[in-house]
Design a protein around this motif. Structure first.
Motif, short mmCIF file in Angstrom:
data_model
loop_
_atom_site.label_atom_id
_atom_site.label_comp_id
_atom_site.label_asym_id
_atom_site.label_seq_id
_atom_site.Cartn_x
_atom_site.Cartn_y
_atom_site.Cartn_z
N PRO A 239 -11.51 35.39 34.69
CA PRO A 239 -11.86 34.88 33.36
C PRO A 239 -11.48 35.82 32.22
N THR A 240 -11.62 37.12 32.44
CA THR A 240 -11.25 38.10 31.40
C THR A 240 -9.76 38.06 31.13
N VAL A 241 -8.97 37.92 32.19
CA VAL A 241 -7.52 37.82 32.03
C VAL A 241 -7.17 36.54 31.29
N ALA A 242 -7.81 35.44 31.67
CA ALA A 242 -7.55 34.15 31.01
C ALA A 242 -7.88 34.22 29.53
N ALA A 243 -9.02 34.83 29.20
CA ALA A 243 -9.42 34.94 27.79
C ALA A 243 -8.40 35.76 27.00
N THR A 244 -7.84 36.79 27.62
CA THR A 244 -6.83 37.62 26.95
C THR A 244 -5.55 36.83 26.70
N VAL B 58 -19.88 34.28 39.30
CA VAL B 58 -18.93 33.59 38.41
C VAL B 58 -18.73 32.14 38.87
N MET B 59 -18.45 31.96 40.15
CA MET B 59 -18.00 30.67 40.66
C MET B 59 -19.11 29.77 41.18
N GLY B 60 -20.31 30.34 41.38
CA GLY B 60 -21.35 29.57 42.06
C GLY B 60 -21.04 29.48 43.54
N TYR B 61 -21.78 28.62 44.24
CA TYR B 61 -21.54 28.51 45.68
C TYR B 61 -21.35 27.08 46.16
N ASP B 62 -21.22 26.14 45.23
CA ASP B 62 -21.05 24.76 45.66
C ASP B 62 -19.76 24.53 46.45
N GLU B 63 -18.68 25.29 46.13
CA GLU B 63 -17.42 25.07 46.84
C GLU B 63 -17.45 25.57 48.28
N TYR B 64 -18.47 26.37 48.63
CA TYR B 64 -18.60 26.84 50.01
C TYR B 64 -19.34 25.84 50.89
N GLU B 65 -19.93 24.83 50.27
CA GLU B 65 -20.69 23.85 51.04
C GLU B 65 -19.82 22.98 51.93
N GLN B 66 -18.52 23.05 51.75
CA GLN B 66 -17.58 22.29 52.59
C GLN B 66 -17.47 22.85 53.99
N PHE B 67 -17.87 24.11 54.20
CA PHE B 67 -17.66 24.76 55.48
C PHE B 67 -18.86 24.53 56.41
N PRO B 68 -18.63 24.03 57.61
CA PRO B 68 -19.73 23.72 58.54
C PRO B 68 -20.20 24.95 59.31
N VAL C 176 -27.12 34.63 40.76
CA VAL C 176 -26.24 33.54 41.21
C VAL C 176 -26.96 32.20 41.14
N THR C 177 -26.24 31.20 40.62
CA THR C 177 -26.70 29.81 40.66
C THR C 177 -25.68 28.97 41.40
N ARG C 178 -26.05 27.76 41.77
CA ARG C 178 -25.14 26.91 42.54
C ARG C 178 -23.86 26.63 41.76
N GLU C 179 -23.99 26.35 40.45
CA GLU C 179 -22.82 25.98 39.65
C GLU C 179 -22.08 27.19 39.07
N GLY C 180 -22.69 28.38 39.08
CA GLY C 180 -22.03 29.57 38.57
C GLY C 180 -21.94 29.60 37.06
N ASN C 181 -21.02 30.40 36.55
CA ASN C 181 -20.82 30.55 35.11
C ASN C 181 -19.79 29.50 34.66
N THR C 182 -20.27 28.40 34.15
CA THR C 182 -19.37 27.28 33.84
C THR C 182 -18.37 27.61 32.74
N LYS C 183 -18.76 28.43 31.78
CA LYS C 183 -17.83 28.81 30.72
C LYS C 183 -16.70 29.68 31.26
N ALA C 184 -17.05 30.62 32.14
CA ALA C 184 -16.03 31.49 32.72
C ALA C 184 -15.07 30.68 33.59
N LYS C 185 -15.60 29.74 34.34
CA LYS C 185 -14.74 28.90 35.19
C LYS C 185 -13.81 28.03 34.35
N ALA C 186 -14.33 27.52 33.24
CA ALA C 186 -13.49 26.69 32.37
C ALA C 186 -12.33 27.50 31.80
N LEU C 187 -12.59 28.74 31.39
CA LEU C 187 -11.53 29.63 30.90
C LEU C 187 -10.48 29.85 31.98
N MET C 188 -10.95 30.13 33.18
CA MET C 188 -10.07 30.43 34.29
C MET C 188 -9.11 29.27 34.57
#
Length: 339
Positions: free
Chosen positions: A131-136, A181-191, A230-242
């Motif tokens: 996100p820092t790189v994206a903001a720059t 930053v990313m949350g953990y919802d994307e890891y829920e795909q792994f069994p 950490v929250t499930r959805e993470g930092n939504t602003k940082a993810k949007a920048l990324m």
């Protein structure tokens, strides 16, 4: 400390069979070694390291590309950890050219503003630093500035490890910094059992206890043992920048083949800041040429002391492999704490 003793006792009571847990964070390995956590765990519970060090998984081809750019007269800016990582032509530390250590991308941009030369920033790291790189990039740096994007994202590498099955894993400690930053919802795909953990001894012990409980209960879910950060959805602003600036791409990891969608490339509208496109470069694949077993360490198949070079030919002063270079590298951590 009393809390830690209680968790250790609870883990010992829960362990019923051999269990192999992998973490994918170099800072977790440092905390585990510093606190001597492996020494208090039941012998049936094995904690192995995975590809959690971004410097360690940067392949030799990317180092070679940066060395070539320096030889062509570009100013190369990089984090200090990356300076000594070996490519097939040596390291950036031993290369010819103007190569400078910076604390971050903002310092590289400052250099570009004060020179007519081309300045390339080696942009390395997992989702935490993106996100820092994206903001720059969104702030329109000078035209003589570009980045060599060496970013990786964690979930595709976990998918590869699970699909291979070579490390015989029963669960994962998820990386606390990345999940902040990313949350953990994307890891829920792994069994497979997974727990987000922090970096204090009690955090890691709690994460291991929760994993053992899941395994015993034949569950496969993501639990959060680090809710203060950490929250499930993470930092939504940082993810949007990324994702405004970067898009997924197929990329090679050191010790791994090309993993689909595991890298981050600049979107076409930001090509002017993409060093590969700007200077018509490609990243070569370099075959391994030494007895170093960093590739096995990064896949959870070995420990640093299994390497014939560890502590002899390979030390922090004269590293042969990248895992002895970075402060998040398993070999350097073990060299520091296990002695």
């Amino acid at each position: 400390m009393a809390v830690g003793k209680d968790i250790i006792k609870a883990i010992q009571e829960e362990i019923k069979s051999d269990v192999r847990i992998m973490h994918v964070c170099g800072t977790h390995e440092a905390a585990i070694a510093k606190h001597g956590i492996r020494s208090v765990l039941p012998k049936e519970l094995k904690v192995v390291m995975g590809p959690g060090c971004p410097v360690c998984i940067t392949p030799a081809g990317e180092i070679d590309c940066a060395i070539d750019l320096a030889a062509e007269g570009k100013i190369i800016t990089t984090y200090g950890d990356l300076l000594r990582v070996p490519g097939s032509k040596g390291s950036l530390e031993s290369a010819d050219g103007d190569i400078r250590i910076v604390q971050g991308i903002h310092k590289a941009v400052e250099i570009a503003k004060n020179t007519d030369k081309e300045v390339v920033f080696i942009s390395v790291g997992f989702e935490t630093t993106v996100p820092t790189v994206a903001a720059t990039i969104l702030q329109n740096p000078p035209e003589n500035f570009s980045i060599l994007s060496c970013h990786r994202v964690v979930p595709p590498a976990m998918q590869w490890l699970l699909s291979q099955g070579e490390a015989d894993l029963h669960g994962f400690i998820l990386p606390g910094h990345v999940c902040a930053v990313m949350g953990y919802d994307e890891y829920e795909q792994f069994p497979v059992p997974q727990v987000v953990a922090g970096f204090e001894a009690d955090d890691l012990l709690l994460g291991l206890y929760m994993l053992v409980k899941q395994i015993n209960n034949k569950e496969a879910k993501v639990e959060n043992a680090y809710p203060r950060a950490v929250t499930r959805e993470g930092n939504t602003k940082a993810k949007a920048l990324m994702y405004e600036v970067f898009e997924p791409c197929d990329i090679e990891w050191r010790g791994f083949p090309v993993i689909p969608d595991s890298g981050l490339a600049l979107k076409p509208e930001y090509d002017t800041y993409d060093a590969l496109k700007k200077f018509n470069k490609t990243i070569p694949h370099i075959e391994k040429r030494s007895a170093c077993i960093c590739d096995q360490l990064l896949r959870g198949l070995a420990e640093p002391t299994d390497c014939p070079l560890f502590g002899t030919a390979c030390t922090p002063r004269s590293p042969v492999g990248p895992c002895m270079v970075s402060h998040e590298g398993a070999c350097k951590i073990w060299h520091q704490y296990h002695r």
